[in-house]
Each structure stands twice: as C-alpha cells, then as structure tokens.
Design a protein around this motif. Structure first.
Motif, PDB file in Angstrom:
ATOM      1  N   TRP A 176       0.854  -1.069   0.019  1.00 13.90           N
ATOM      2  CA  TRP A 176       0.208   0.014  -0.068  1.00 13.90           C
ATOM      3  C   TRP A 176       0.950   1.224  -0.153  1.00 13.90           C
ATOM      4  O   TRP A 176       1.892   1.147   0.606  1.00 13.90           O
ATOM      5  CB  TRP A 176      -0.863   0.011   1.227  1.00 13.90           C
ATOM      6  N   VAL A 177       0.560   2.255  -0.781  1.00 13.71           N
ATOM      7  CA  VAL A 177       1.289   3.498  -0.919  1.00 13.71           C
ATOM      8  C   VAL A 177       0.143   4.654  -0.515  1.00 13.71           C
ATOM      9  O   VAL A 177      -0.807   4.808  -1.276  1.00 13.71           O
ATOM     10  CB  VAL A 177       1.988   3.720  -2.255  1.00 13.71           C
ATOM     11  N   PHE A 178       0.853   5.494   0.197  1.00 15.96           N
ATOM     12  CA  PHE A 178      -0.238   6.773   0.480  1.00 15.96           C
ATOM     13  C   PHE A 178       0.478   7.836   0.303  1.00 15.96           C
ATOM     14  O   PHE A 178       1.587   8.064   1.003  1.00 15.96           O
ATOM     15  CB  PHE A 178      -0.777   6.442   2.100  1.00 15.96           C
ATOM     16  N   ASP A 179      -0.186   8.818  -0.072  1.00 12.19           N
ATOM     17  CA  ASP A 179       0.486  10.510  -0.332  1.00 12.19           C
ATOM     18  C   ASP A 179       0.174  11.031   0.978  1.00 12.19           C
ATOM     19  O   ASP A 179      -1.102  11.269   1.213  1.00 12.19           O
ATOM     20  CB  ASP A 179      -0.136  10.849  -1.586  1.00 12.19           C
ATOM     21  N   THR A 180       0.906  11.382   1.655  1.00 12.64           N
ATOM     22  CA  THR A 180       0.623  12.132   3.049  1.00 12.64           C
ATOM     23  C   THR A 180       0.247  13.390   2.804  1.00 12.64           C
ATOM     24  O   THR A 180      -0.391  13.963   3.819  1.00 12.64           O
ATOM     25  CB  THR A 180       1.987  12.065   3.870  1.00 12.64           C
ATOM     26  N   ASP A 181       0.250  14.114   1.684  1.00 11.53           N
ATOM     27  CA  ASP A 181      -0.289  15.455   1.205  1.00 11.53           C
ATOM     28  C   ASP A 181      -1.646  15.365   1.367  1.00 11.53           C
ATOM     29  O   ASP A 181      -2.352  16.413   1.842  1.00 11.53           O
ATOM     30  CB  ASP A 181       0.301  15.893  -0.021  1.00 11.53           C
ATOM     31  N   ILE A 182      -2.263  14.116   1.185  1.00 10.84           N
ATOM     32  CA  ILE A 182      -3.711  14.197   1.133  1.00 10.84           C
ATOM     33  C   ILE A 182      -4.410  14.233   2.554  1.00 10.84           C
ATOM     34  O   ILE A 182      -5.675  14.341   2.678  1.00 10.84           O
ATOM     35  CB  ILE A 182      -4.211  12.679   0.748  1.00 10.84           C
TER      36      ILE A 182
END
Length: 316
Positions: A176-182
């Motif tokens: 899983w990859v998450f864009d922390t800016d979200i």
C-alpha cells in the motif's frame, strides 16, 4: 490498472513492474497512479492482498467486546498490563512518569463519551513502543522506505507458506502506498480525522531501523454503540480507504498487488539492500527472526521448486 470503488486504486503487476515502481529512486513513476506531485509517500506491506488496512486492535484481539465502551476499557486494562510487564522486566518505557501512568490508568473518561479525543497525544510514544513489541493498538505501521514494506510483505508470504504450489499461485501480497499530502483534504478545520504520527526514535530502535511512522484514524463512536465483529475485524471501524471514499479523493491511496510465487525474489531483492530481519529488528530478537526466516525461506524454495543461490547455510 483498475480503479476501486472502495477508496483506493489497485494495480496488479508482474515482478519487473513491481520492482520498477517501488525502487526508492523511482517515486516519480508512481505519480500517474497516485497523483503525488511532491512524492511524500509512505508504504505498508501486507502478505495477504485481501487484508484491508485494519489496525491490530480492531482485528480479533478483543472480539468479544459488544460495545465501544467495552473495547475502550478493555484496551486500557491490557495496556496497563504491558506497563506492568515492562516493570517486571526492568524495561524503560518512553516518557515514563507518574502522570503518564495515571493517564493510562484513568484512560480519561471523556473518551468514553467522545471517541474522537482518544488516544491522547500524551501516550503516542507508549502506543508506538508497545505495538513494536507485539501489543495491539489503534495505530497502523507504515515506513518511509518502500523496501521495508516489500520485506514485510515477502517475509509474511514466505513464513505463512504451506506446501501447496497451486495455492501459492492463487494467493497474492500487496504494498500500500499513501500520499501524506492527502491528509489536509481528509481533515477539517474543526475535526481531525487522520493523523500521521512520527514518534521520537531514540527510545524505539524498531521504528528507527524500519524508518517507521504510524497512521491513526480517529473514530466516531458513542458510548453504547454496538460493535459488529465479522471476518476477523470490527466492521464499524472506519479505515483509511473509507475516509478516502467519504472525502471523495480519487487518488492518493494505491495498492500494488503481486502473486505469492514472486515472494522469494522480492525477499532476496530486499536482502541485497541489507533489508532483513537482522537489520530491522535489532539485537537477539532480530537474529532469531533472521535464522527462522532462513529456514522458512528454504522450505519455500523446496516447496515451490525455486532456488535463490544465496548459499545461506540453514540446516547445520
């Protein structure tokens, strides 16, 4: 590429595509799929692609809790037992003090009536510390290093292997990859829904070695709310993908899936970059994990007819 209606995008790939997307220097190649222009990404590896992003507390730990209040107080009680165990073992917990122990002991009764204020920031380090030594919490582990996520997914696949070649081809693992800016789009001025937690690492060698961080989804339960337990988890609990869907975010959370048959190559790829149990779990614990994984790896090789050629002596 497939788009899910469950708050994330899923890619099913082969080994070369998998490695190409997840090399630390290739973050820009994820942008078309995740839309992260600033590449402030975190990664989580799971050996079973069917598993969702469920924190360990909300799996089967306290599955007999029927109401939110039951779960809340049960968690408090057993967190105290972790502290007691540390005392008996002469292990120093982070930020240890009379005030910290009272905060855990009392478990701030306001949290019974307002789940969004629990856990308090004062015990983040304690939760992170206890989780990295096996106690289950509402935090979810991630890493800033994609190779760490690859290792955990591949290691889990290898160590869970049963001798059935066909079942290996049927199962898959996921990163899983998450864009922390979200997170800024998932929170509101008056309400925090998601927190990305970076604890000080000096007192937590596992977090340091694993370049780790945690996500926390603040739940919206009321005191007497009934909890539904099904398929090894509390279904009432809001997950990261649920929050993404609720806030109508089409990009920012990506799931990359690959067959279990590739786990050995992924495991060896990580080891080539010195990402293994001995480097991620320091001390004798890491050494024992490393040795046990060598045995599991050899069994995986023999059962699937693969050879890694690394020459590690397992059976002495």
């Amino acid at each position: 590429m497939s788009t899910s209606d469950d708050g994330f995008i899923e890619l099913t790939v082969n080994f070369d595509e998998f490695i190409d997307l997840l090399r630390p220097e290739n973050k820009d190649k994820l942008d078309p799929h995740i839309g992260a222009k600033n590449t402030r990404l975190i990664y989580r590896g799971q050996y079973d692609s069917e598993h969702l992003l469920v924190p360990s507390l909300f799996r089967d730990t306290f599955k007999y809790s029927k109401k939110y209040e039951d779960l809340y107080h049960t968690h408090s009680t057993y967190l105290q037992s972790f502290i007691q165990g540390c005392d008996l073992s002469a292990v120093l917990i982070p930020n240890d003090s009379y005030e910290l122990r009272e905060a855990v002991k009392v478990f701030d009764d306001r949290g019974v009536f307002d789940s969004s204020i629990w856990p308090s920031k004062s015990i983040y380090e304690l939760l992170a510390f206890s989780q990295h030594y096996g106690y289950r919490t509402e935090l979810l582990d991630w890493s800033y290093n994609p190779l760490v996520a690859l290792y955990f997914a591949a290691s889990g696949a290898i160590c869970s292997y049963k001798e059935n070649y066909e079942s290996v081809n049927e199962k898959s693992l996921s990163i899983w990859v998450f864009d922390t800016d979200i997170k800024y789009r998932l929170n509101q001025n008056s309400q925090t829904n998601l927190e990305i937690i970076d604890v000080p690492r000096a007192a937590n060698v596992n977090v340091s070695s694993q370049q780790g961080c945690f996500t926390l989804i603040r739940q919206q339960f009321h005191r007497n709310q009934e909890l539904e337990f099904k398929e090894n988890r509390f279904t009432n609990v809001k997950l990261l993908n649920d929050l993404m869907k609720e806030k109508k975010q089409e990009k920012g959370l990506l799931k990359i899936t690959i067959s279990h048959i590739e786990a050995l190559k992924i495991f060896n790829f990580c080891n080539d970059y010195s990402i293994n149990a001995a480097t991620l779990f320091r001390g004798a614990d890491g050494a024992a994990r490393y040795a046990n994984e060598c045995i599991a790896k050899r069994n995986f090789e023999r059962g699937t007819g693969q050879k890694s050629g690394d020459g590690i002596p397992v059976y002495l």
